[in-house]
Design a protein around this motif. Structure first.
Motif, PDB file in Angstrom:
ATOM      1  N   SER A 133       0.815  -1.220   0.000  1.00 60.55           N
ATOM      2  CA  SER A 133       0.000   0.000   0.000  1.00 60.55           C
ATOM      3  C   SER A 133       0.851   1.273   0.000  1.00 60.55           C
ATOM      4  CB  SER A 133      -0.942   0.010   1.203  1.00 60.55           C
ATOM      5  OG  SER A 133      -0.187  -0.001   2.402  1.00 60.55           O
ATOM      6  N   PHE A 134       2.126   1.156   0.306  1.00 59.22           N
ATOM      7  CA  PHE A 134       3.036   2.309   0.250  1.00 59.22           C
ATOM      8  C   PHE A 134       3.503   2.457  -1.190  1.00 59.22           C
ATOM      9  CE2 PHE A 134       7.315   4.143   0.366  1.00 59.22           C
ATOM     10  CZ  PHE A 134       7.044   5.340   1.009  1.00 59.22           C
ATOM     11  N   ALA A 135       3.229   3.599  -1.801  1.00 54.43           N
ATOM     12  CA  ALA A 135       3.505   3.771  -3.231  1.00 54.43           C
ATOM     13  C   ALA A 135       4.476   4.911  -3.513  1.00 54.43           C
ATOM     14  CB  ALA A 135       2.192   3.998  -3.981  1.00 54.43           C
ATOM     15  N   GLY A 136       5.544   5.019  -2.734  1.00 55.18           N
ATOM     16  CA  GLY A 136       6.554   6.042  -2.996  1.00 55.18           C
ATOM     17  C   GLY A 136       7.306   5.729  -4.277  1.00 55.18           C
ATOM     18  N   SER A 137       7.808   6.772  -4.932  1.00 53.49           N
ATOM     19  CA  SER A 137       8.548   6.586  -6.178  1.00 53.49           C
ATOM     20  C   SER A 137       9.431   7.801  -6.411  1.00 53.49           C
ATOM     21  CB  SER A 137       7.568   6.428  -7.345  1.00 53.49           C
ATOM     22  OG  SER A 137       8.265   6.182  -8.543  1.00 53.49           O
ATOM     23  N   ALA A 138      10.590   7.578  -7.038  1.00 52.09           N
ATOM     24  CA  ALA A 138      11.489   8.686  -7.374  1.00 52.09           C
ATOM     25  C   ALA A 138      12.109   8.415  -8.737  1.00 52.09           C
ATOM     26  CB  ALA A 138      12.577   8.836  -6.317  1.00 52.09           C
ATOM     27  N   ASN A 139      12.410   9.483  -9.486  1.00 56.73           N
ATOM     28  CA  ASN A 139      12.974   9.361 -10.830  1.00 56.73           C
ATOM     29  C   ASN A 139      14.483   9.202 -10.843  1.00 56.73           C
ATOM     30  OD1 ASN A 139      10.513   9.526 -12.132  1.00 56.73           O
ATOM     31  ND2 ASN A 139      10.543  11.757 -12.143  1.00 56.73           N
ATOM     32  N   GLY A 140      15.146   9.428  -9.709  1.00 52.88           N
ATOM     33  CA  GLY A 140      16.597   9.299  -9.636  1.00 52.88           C
ATOM     34  C   GLY A 140      16.993   8.723  -8.293  1.00 52.88           C
ATOM     35  N   GLU A 141      18.265   8.382  -8.158  1.00 59.99           N
ATOM     36  CA  GLU A 141      18.759   7.784  -6.925  1.00 59.99           C
ATOM     37  C   GLU A 141      18.467   8.689  -5.730  1.00 59.99           C
ATOM     38  OE1 GLU A 141      22.783   5.603  -5.203  1.00 59.99           O
ATOM     39  OE2 GLU A 141      22.876   6.674  -7.095  1.00 59.99           O
ATOM     40  N   VAL A 142      18.033   8.071  -4.634  1.00 50.90           N
ATOM     41  CA  VAL A 142      17.686   8.796  -3.407  1.00 50.90           C
ATOM     42  C   VAL A 142      18.763   8.501  -2.372  1.00 50.90           C
ATOM     43  CG1 VAL A 142      15.937   9.129  -1.620  1.00 50.90           C
ATOM     44  CG2 VAL A 142      15.239   8.580  -3.964  1.00 50.90           C
ATOM     45  N   PHE A 143      19.217   9.538  -1.661  1.00 48.63           N
ATOM     46  CA  PHE A 143      20.339   9.404  -0.734  1.00 48.63           C
ATOM     47  C   PHE A 143      19.963   9.552   0.730  1.00 48.63           C
ATOM     48  CE2 PHE A 143      22.203  10.346  -4.777  1.00 48.63           C
ATOM     49  CZ  PHE A 143      23.373   9.614  -4.796  1.00 48.63           C
ATOM     50  N   ALA A 144      18.736   9.936   1.053  1.00 50.57           N
ATOM     51  CA  ALA A 144      18.358  10.125   2.458  1.00 50.57           C
ATOM     52  C   ALA A 144      16.871   9.876   2.632  1.00 50.57           C
ATOM     53  CB  ALA A 144      18.701  11.545   2.905  1.00 50.57           C
ATOM     54  N   VAL A 145      16.505   9.470   3.850  1.00 51.44           N
ATOM     55  CA  VAL A 145      15.104   9.247   4.187  1.00 51.44           C
ATOM     56  C   VAL A 145      14.926   9.495   5.670  1.00 51.44           C
ATOM     57  CG1 VAL A 145      15.406   6.757   4.566  1.00 51.44           C
ATOM     58  CG2 VAL A 145      13.142   7.650   3.958  1.00 51.44           C
TER      59      VAL A 145
END
Length: 177
Positions: free
Chosen positions: A159-171
């Motif tokens: 149910s979690f639908a996060g998405s990014a177009n490039g590499e992610v370095f922090a959360v």
């Protein structure tokens, strides 16, 4: 009293004072970190004690502790339990793993990602683990660089639908975000 003798006496007095201070310092016991201070208002500290930890064939970029489980994200493809010699007891762990904090024993949690994990964060209640990085699939399912896991079962939270177009370095995770 001649000036030279006054200077010599002053130097001698300074040397004696320095020796006394040095002897007082030497007799003091070495400081040690109290990793569990009795006063709850004092923050816990860390120590240089050797701890059992899983060994990987690459880099760990981030770690998160939930209860007695350590979650590790990074750029690695295999791991072995604490104390195992290089090349022995090696198991596949693609970019994420977890192990028991007390024993260093690897858990059975072994999600399969197709790229490195740069950062992880647990929800404040410890029920979820969020991972971000360069991956685009998790367990064969499209998850563009962001995924959430149930820490109790290890399952992907669909149910979690996060998405990014490039590499992610922090959360970071909060109770609502």
């Amino acid at each position: 009293m001649p000036v030279a003798r006054l200077h010599r006496n002053a130097l001698l007095a300074a040397a004696i004072a320095s020796a006394l201070v040095l002897s007082a310092l030497v007799s003091i016991e070495a400081a040690a970190a109290d990793t569990s201070p009795p006063d709850a208002s004092v923050p816990q500290t860390v120590s240089a004690d050797s701890l059992p930890t899983a060994q990987i064939d690459g880099v760990a970029w981030d770690q998160e502790i939930v209860g007695n489980t350590v979650f590790v994200g990074g750029n690695f493809t295999t791991a072995r339990p604490a104390g195992a010699a290089a090349g022995s007891n090696t198991v596949a762990r693609t970019y994420l793993l977890s192990y028991n904090l007390t024993t260093g024993t690897l858990t059975n949690w072994a999600p399969v990602l197709n790229g490195q994990v740069r950062a992880i964060a647990a929800s404040p209640d410890g029920s979820r683990l969020y991972a971000v990085g360069a991956f685009t699939t998790v367990n064969g399912v499209s998850k563009n660089r962001i995924v959430a896991f149930d820490t109790a079962t290890g399952a992907v939270i669909s149910s979690f639908a996060g998405s990014a177009n490039g590499e992610v370095f922090a959360v970071a995770a909060t109770a609502s975000t």
